[in-house]
Design a protein around this motif. Sequence first.
Motif, PDB file in Angstrom:
ATOM      1  N   GLY A 110      44.737  44.235  19.331  1.00 24.55           N
ATOM      2  CA  GLY A 110      45.312  45.041  20.397  1.00 24.55           C
ATOM      3  C   GLY A 110      44.520  45.044  21.690  1.00 24.55           C
ATOM      4  N   SER A 111      43.301  44.458  21.667  1.00 24.95           N
ATOM      5  CA  SER A 111      42.493  44.442  22.894  1.00 24.95           C
ATOM      6  C   SER A 111      42.612  43.126  23.651  1.00 24.95           C
ATOM      7  N   VAL A 112      43.170  42.086  22.989  1.00 21.16           N
ATOM      8  CA  VAL A 112      43.329  40.783  23.628  1.00 21.16           C
ATOM      9  C   VAL A 112      44.790  40.332  23.549  1.00 21.16           C
ATOM     10  N   THR A 113      45.164  39.427  24.460  1.00 15.72           N
ATOM     11  CA  THR A 113      46.553  38.984  24.536  1.00 15.72           C
ATOM     12  C   THR A 113      46.870  37.820  23.611  1.00 15.72           C
ATOM     13  N   ARG A 114      45.835  37.185  23.066  1.00 20.22           N
ATOM     14  CA  ARG A 114      46.027  36.015  22.205  1.00 20.22           C
ATOM     15  C   ARG A 114      44.736  35.804  21.417  1.00 20.22           C
ATOM     16  N   PRO A 115      44.765  34.932  20.400  1.00 16.94           N
ATOM     17  CA  PRO A 115      43.522  34.648  19.670  1.00 16.94           C
ATOM     18  C   PRO A 115      42.459  34.063  20.608  1.00 16.94           C
ATOM     19  N   VAL A 116      41.218  34.283  20.259  1.00 18.19           N
ATOM     20  CA  VAL A 116      40.085  33.749  21.018  1.00 18.19           C
ATOM     21  C   VAL A 116      40.139  32.224  20.997  1.00 18.19           C
ATOM     22  N   HIS A 117      39.799  31.599  22.124  1.00 15.83           N
ATOM     23  CA  HIS A 117      39.651  30.141  22.186  1.00 15.83           C
ATOM     24  C   HIS A 117      38.182  29.814  21.976  1.00 15.83           C
ATOM     25  N   GLU A 165      25.015  32.986  28.095  1.00 16.75           N
ATOM     26  CA  GLU A 165      25.526  33.465  29.378  1.00 16.75           C
ATOM     27  C   GLU A 165      26.922  34.025  29.185  1.00 16.75           C
ATOM     28  N   THR A 166      27.231  35.048  29.953  1.00 19.04           N
ATOM     29  CA  THR A 166      28.532  35.703  29.891  1.00 19.04           C
ATOM     30  C   THR A 166      29.156  35.670  31.275  1.00 19.04           C
ATOM     31  N   PHE A 167      30.441  35.336  31.335  1.00 22.35           N
ATOM     32  CA  PHE A 167      31.173  35.216  32.596  1.00 22.35           C
ATOM     33  C   PHE A 167      32.472  36.012  32.515  1.00 22.35           C
ATOM     34  N   ARG A 168      33.011  36.357  33.677  1.00 18.16           N
ATOM     35  CA  ARG A 168      34.343  36.948  33.730  1.00 18.16           C
ATOM     36  C   ARG A 168      35.155  36.197  34.781  1.00 18.16           C
ATOM     37  N   ALA A 169      36.472  36.304  34.659  1.00 21.72           N
ATOM     38  CA  ALA A 169      37.371  35.595  35.565  1.00 21.72           C
ATOM     39  C   ALA A 169      38.621  36.448  35.776  1.00 21.72           C
ATOM     40  N   PRO A 170      39.432  36.076  36.770  1.00 23.57           N
ATOM     41  CA  PRO A 170      40.691  36.789  36.969  1.00 23.57           C
ATOM     42  C   PRO A 170      41.527  36.805  35.686  1.00 23.57           C
ATOM     43  N   GLN A 171      42.479  37.684  35.662  1.00 21.01           N
ATOM     44  CA  GLN A 171      43.371  37.887  34.521  1.00 21.01           C
ATOM     45  C   GLN A 171      42.619  38.428  33.306  1.00 21.01           C
ATOM     46  N   ASP A 172      41.556  39.198  33.570  1.00 21.52           N
ATOM     47  CA  ASP A 172      40.804  39.875  32.506  1.00 21.52           C
ATOM     48  C   ASP A 172      40.278  38.921  31.439  1.00 21.52           C
ATOM     49  N   ARG A 173      39.776  37.767  31.872  1.00 21.73           N
ATOM     50  CA  ARG A 173      39.204  36.780  30.957  1.00 21.73           C
ATOM     51  C   ARG A 173      37.687  36.960  30.866  1.00 21.73           C
ATOM     52  N   VAL A 174      37.163  36.699  29.666  1.00 20.16           N
ATOM     53  CA  VAL A 174      35.722  36.760  29.410  1.00 20.16           C
ATOM     54  C   VAL A 174      35.318  35.477  28.694  1.00 20.16           C
ATOM     55  N   LEU A 175      34.213  34.882  29.148  1.00 22.00           N
ATOM     56  CA  LEU A 175      33.698  33.640  28.578  1.00 22.00           C
ATOM     57  C   LEU A 175      32.237  33.848  28.203  1.00 22.00           C
ATOM     58  N   VAL A 176      31.885  33.451  26.994  1.00 21.77           N
ATOM     59  CA  VAL A 176      30.490  33.488  26.546  1.00 21.77           C
ATOM     60  C   VAL A 176      30.117  32.076  26.105  1.00 21.77           C
ATOM     61  N   PRO A 212      45.988  43.396  29.892  1.00 18.86           N
ATOM     62  CA  PRO A 212      45.839  43.767  31.304  1.00 18.86           C
ATOM     63  C   PRO A 212      45.196  45.154  31.482  1.00 18.86           C
ATOM     64  N   GLY A 213      44.205  45.178  32.365  1.00 18.24           N
ATOM     65  CA  GLY A 213      43.499  46.418  32.657  1.00 18.24           C
ATOM     66  C   GLY A 213      42.334  46.723  31.735  1.00 18.24           C
ATOM     67  N   ARG A 214      42.123  45.906  30.697  1.00 19.21           N
ATOM     68  CA  ARG A 214      41.038  46.164  29.745  1.00 19.21           C
ATOM     69  C   ARG A 214      39.935  45.107  29.817  1.00 19.21           C
ATOM     70  N   GLY A 215      39.880  44.382  30.944  1.00 15.89           N
ATOM     71  CA  GLY A 215      38.872  43.347  31.103  1.00 15.89           C
ATOM     72  C   GLY A 215      37.457  43.885  31.059  1.00 15.89           C
ATOM     73  N   ALA A 216      37.207  45.016  31.705  1.00 21.10           N
ATOM     74  CA  ALA A 216      35.855  45.597  31.708  1.00 21.10           C
ATOM     75  C   ALA A 216      35.440  46.004  30.296  1.00 21.10           C
ATOM     76  N   GLU A 217      36.383  46.507  29.540  1.00 19.70           N
ATOM     77  CA  GLU A 217      36.113  46.894  28.157  1.00 19.70           C
ATOM     78  C   GLU A 217      35.778  45.674  27.301  1.00 19.70           C
ATOM     79  N   LEU A 218      36.539  44.590  27.468  1.00 14.07           N
ATOM     80  CA  LEU A 218      36.263  43.363  26.719  1.00 14.07           C
ATOM     81  C   LEU A 218      34.910  42.778  27.119  1.00 14.07           C
ATOM     82  N   LEU A 219      34.602  42.793  28.412  1.00 12.62           N
ATOM     83  CA  LEU A 219      33.318  42.298  28.886  1.00 12.62           C
ATOM     84  C   LEU A 219      32.175  43.095  28.258  1.00 12.62           C
ATOM     85  N   ALA A 220      32.280  44.417  28.254  1.00  7.42           N
ATOM     86  CA  ALA A 220      31.240  45.262  27.657  1.00  7.42           C
ATOM     87  C   ALA A 220      31.102  44.969  26.165  1.00  7.42           C
ATOM     88  N   TRP A 221      32.217  44.816  25.490  1.00  4.83           N
ATOM     89  CA  TRP A 221      32.195  44.523  24.053  1.00  4.83           C
ATOM     90  C   TRP A 221      31.481  43.193  23.792  1.00  4.83           C
TER      91      TRP A 221
END
Length: 86
Positions: free
Chosen positions: A69-76, A37-48, A13-22
Amino acid sequence: MTVALMWEARAVPGRGAELLAWAREQRLPGRPPLRRETFRAPQDRVLVITWWDAPHDADLPELPEPETGSVTRPVHRWRFERVAEE
């Protein structure tokens, strides 16, 4: 055949912009995809999503796991193949 690789992560939480930039900074080794293409969604989610001209089971480059430490769970990750439009 066109294959689409989907990579989705949920930032701490709160690090969505950082994950998106990464995610946007990540370069895939080898040949570039047909499209990316790269997308973002609520709850600090990022989709590529990347599109490739390759068989479904081809060995294709994918985005790595973000730093611990930057994500809440493994990448899907999902892999899809295009079907003919009706």
